[in-house]
Design a protein around this motif. Structure first.
Motif, PDB file in Angstrom:
ATOM      1  N   ARG A  34       0.894  -1.181   0.065  1.00  0.00           N
ATOM      2  CA  ARG A  34       0.150  -0.104  -0.128  1.00  0.00           C
ATOM      3  C   ARG A  34       0.766   1.413   0.105  1.00  0.00           C
ATOM      4  N   PHE A  35       2.088   1.014  -0.147  1.00  0.00           N
ATOM      5  CA  PHE A  35       3.165   2.273  -0.244  1.00  0.00           C
ATOM      6  C   PHE A  35       3.122   2.741  -1.623  1.00  0.00           C
ATOM      7  N   VAL A  36       2.441   3.749  -2.073  1.00  0.00           N
ATOM      8  CA  VAL A  36       2.544   4.305  -3.544  1.00  0.00           C
ATOM      9  C   VAL A  36       3.801   5.275  -3.600  1.00  0.00           C
ATOM     10  N   GLN A  37       4.358   5.107  -4.790  1.00  0.00           N
ATOM     11  CA  GLN A  37       5.326   5.868  -4.775  1.00  0.00           C
ATOM     12  C   GLN A  37       5.274   6.746  -6.324  1.00  0.00           C
ATOM     13  N   ASP A  38       4.294   6.554  -7.071  1.00  0.00           N
ATOM     14  CA  ASP A  38       4.182   7.116  -8.468  1.00  0.00           C
ATOM     15  C   ASP A  38       2.697   7.020  -8.620  1.00  0.00           C
ATOM     16  N   VAL A  39       2.178   8.127  -9.276  1.00  0.00           N
ATOM     17  CA  VAL A  39       0.878   8.015  -9.933  1.00  0.00           C
ATOM     18  C   VAL A  39       1.031   8.706 -11.344  1.00  0.00           C
ATOM     19  N   THR A  40       0.707   8.128 -12.224  1.00  0.00           N
ATOM     20  CA  THR A  40       0.660   8.826 -13.665  1.00  0.00           C
ATOM     21  C   THR A  40      -0.795   8.623 -14.274  1.00  0.00           C
ATOM     22  N   VAL A  41      -1.167   9.939 -14.851  1.00  0.00           N
ATOM     23  CA  VAL A  41      -2.359   9.623 -15.752  1.00  0.00           C
ATOM     24  C   VAL A  41      -2.187  10.071 -17.089  1.00  0.00           C
ATOM     25  N   ARG A  42      -2.305   9.687 -18.243  1.00  0.00           N
ATOM     26  CA  ARG A  42      -1.862   9.870 -19.641  1.00  0.00           C
ATOM     27  C   ARG A  42      -3.162   9.470 -20.463  1.00  0.00           C
ATOM     28  N   THR A  43      -3.199  10.572 -21.456  1.00  0.00           N
ATOM     29  CA  THR A  43      -4.460  10.043 -22.328  1.00  0.00           C
ATOM     30  C   THR A  43      -3.950   9.124 -23.540  1.00  0.00           C
ATOM     31  N   LYS A  44      -4.718   8.561 -24.062  1.00  0.00           N
ATOM     32  CA  LYS A  44      -4.327   7.305 -24.863  1.00  0.00           C
ATOM     33  C   LYS A  44      -4.236   8.019 -26.271  1.00  0.00           C
ATOM     34  N   ASP A  45      -4.890   9.107 -26.513  1.00  0.00           N
ATOM     35  CA  ASP A  45      -4.930   9.746 -27.943  1.00  0.00           C
ATOM     36  C   ASP A  45      -4.195  10.751 -28.197  1.00  0.00           C
ATOM     37  N   GLY A  46      -3.567  11.257 -27.094  1.00  0.00           N
ATOM     38  CA  GLY A  46      -2.433  12.167 -27.307  1.00  0.00           C
ATOM     39  C   GLY A  46      -2.934  13.457 -27.633  1.00  0.00           C
ATOM     40  N   LEU A  47      -4.454  13.720 -27.408  1.00  0.00           N
ATOM     41  CA  LEU A  47      -4.730  15.242 -27.544  1.00  0.00           C
ATOM     42  C   LEU A  47      -4.847  15.977 -26.370  1.00  0.00           C
ATOM     43  N   PRO A  48      -4.915  17.350 -26.450  1.00  0.00           N
ATOM     44  CA  PRO A  48      -4.753  18.014 -25.241  1.00  0.00           C
ATOM     45  C   PRO A  48      -6.099  18.037 -24.482  1.00  0.00           C
ATOM     46  N   GLY A  49      -5.979  17.991 -23.109  1.00  0.00           N
ATOM     47  CA  GLY A  49      -6.918  17.876 -22.241  1.00  0.00           C
ATOM     48  C   GLY A  49      -6.390  18.317 -20.842  1.00  0.00           C
ATOM     49  N   THR A  50      -7.386  18.380 -19.625  1.00  0.00           N
ATOM     50  CA  THR A  50      -7.158  18.717 -18.508  1.00  0.00           C
ATOM     51  C   THR A  50      -7.118  17.404 -17.767  1.00  0.00           C
ATOM     52  N   LEU A  51      -5.944  16.781 -17.113  1.00  0.00           N
ATOM     53  CA  LEU A  51      -5.843  15.647 -16.533  1.00  0.00           C
ATOM     54  C   LEU A  51      -5.769  15.619 -15.004  1.00  0.00           C
ATOM     55  N   ARG A  52      -6.250  14.837 -14.097  1.00  0.00           N
ATOM     56  CA  ARG A  52      -6.232  14.722 -12.942  1.00  0.00           C
ATOM     57  C   ARG A  52      -5.894  13.291 -12.038  1.00  0.00           C
ATOM     58  N   ALA A  53      -5.257  13.413 -11.038  1.00  0.00           N
ATOM     59  CA  ALA A  53      -5.314  12.138 -10.522  1.00  0.00           C
ATOM     60  C   ALA A  53      -5.568  12.211  -8.947  1.00  0.00           C
ATOM     61  N   TYR A  54      -6.150  11.127  -8.406  1.00  0.00           N
ATOM     62  CA  TYR A  54      -6.392  11.142  -6.996  1.00  0.00           C
ATOM     63  C   TYR A  54      -6.184   9.936  -6.334  1.00  0.00           C
ATOM     64  N   TRP A  55      -5.857   9.899  -4.976  1.00  0.00           N
ATOM     65  CA  TRP A  55      -5.354   8.704  -4.274  1.00  0.00           C
ATOM     66  C   TRP A  55      -5.825   8.872  -2.885  1.00  0.00           C
ATOM     67  N   GLY A  56      -6.648   8.315  -2.154  1.00  0.00           N
ATOM     68  CA  GLY A  56      -6.765   8.753  -0.679  1.00  0.00           C
ATOM     69  C   GLY A  56      -7.020  10.162  -0.532  1.00  0.00           C
ATOM     70  N   ASN A  57      -6.303  10.838   0.478  1.00  0.00           N
ATOM     71  CA  ASN A  57      -6.503  12.143   0.656  1.00  0.00           C
ATOM     72  C   ASN A  57      -5.680  13.144  -0.274  1.00  0.00           C
ATOM     73  N   PHE A  58      -5.149  12.553  -1.473  1.00  0.00           N
ATOM     74  CA  PHE A  58      -4.338  13.434  -2.346  1.00  0.00           C
ATOM     75  C   PHE A  58      -5.206  13.679  -3.500  1.00  0.00           C
ATOM     76  N   ARG A  59      -5.425  14.768  -4.183  1.00  0.00           N
ATOM     77  CA  ARG A  59      -6.100  15.181  -5.108  1.00  0.00           C
ATOM     78  C   ARG A  59      -5.211  16.147  -6.018  1.00  0.00           C
ATOM     79  N   SER A  60      -4.541  15.736  -7.282  1.00  0.00           N
ATOM     80  CA  SER A  60      -3.768  16.795  -7.937  1.00  0.00           C
ATOM     81  C   SER A  60      -4.629  17.908  -8.467  1.00  0.00           C
ATOM     82  N   PRO A  61      -4.008  18.930  -8.876  1.00  0.00           N
ATOM     83  CA  PRO A  61      -4.864  20.145  -9.385  1.00  0.00           C
ATOM     84  C   PRO A  61      -5.108  19.697 -11.141  1.00  0.00           C
TER      85      PRO A  61
END
Length: 109
Positions: A42-69
């Motif tokens: 349960r020790f997370v060291q990295d979170v990455t979110v990527r688009t599959k199509d490569g087009l621009p967009g706004t991404l975010r990641a969240y885990w537990g009490n962490f929410r990326s801008p």
């Protein structure tokens, strides 16, 4: 798709050289995004979110009490040994032109 495969290879190589044998990379893909996490139990060291199509967009990641801008490339690294109690999913979302395109794509840790 080639960029995603390259990202997986880089994450996997980093885990082989830098973490214990039971470390893992978990990935789950939706229609438009993939959520990847490098973790040891349960020790997370990295979170990455990527688009599959490569087009621009706004991404975010969240885990537990962490929410990326909301950003153009969602990725976050934690100190080694960081754990969030009762967090079992690492998730991500994608917005384009103010609309939610995909959300709640989660990788299990």
């Amino acid at each position: 798709m080639k960029k995603i495969a390259t990202a997986f290879a880089v994450l996997a190589l980093g885990l082989v050289t830098a973490t214990p044998a039971d470390a893992a990379v978990s990935t789950h893909c939706g229609t438009y995004i993939c959520v990847m996490t490098a973790h040891h139990n349960r020790f997370v060291q990295d979170v990455t979110v990527r688009t599959k199509d490569g087009l621009p967009g706004t991404l975010r990641a969240y885990w537990g009490n962490f929410r990326s801008p909301k950003v153009n490339a969602a990725s976050h690294r934690w100190e080694v040994g960081y754990e969030q109690a009762n967090a079992k999913l690492v998730c991500g979302g994608l917005e384009r032109d103010g609309r939610t395109i995909e959300d709640g794509i989660c990788a299990t840790i």
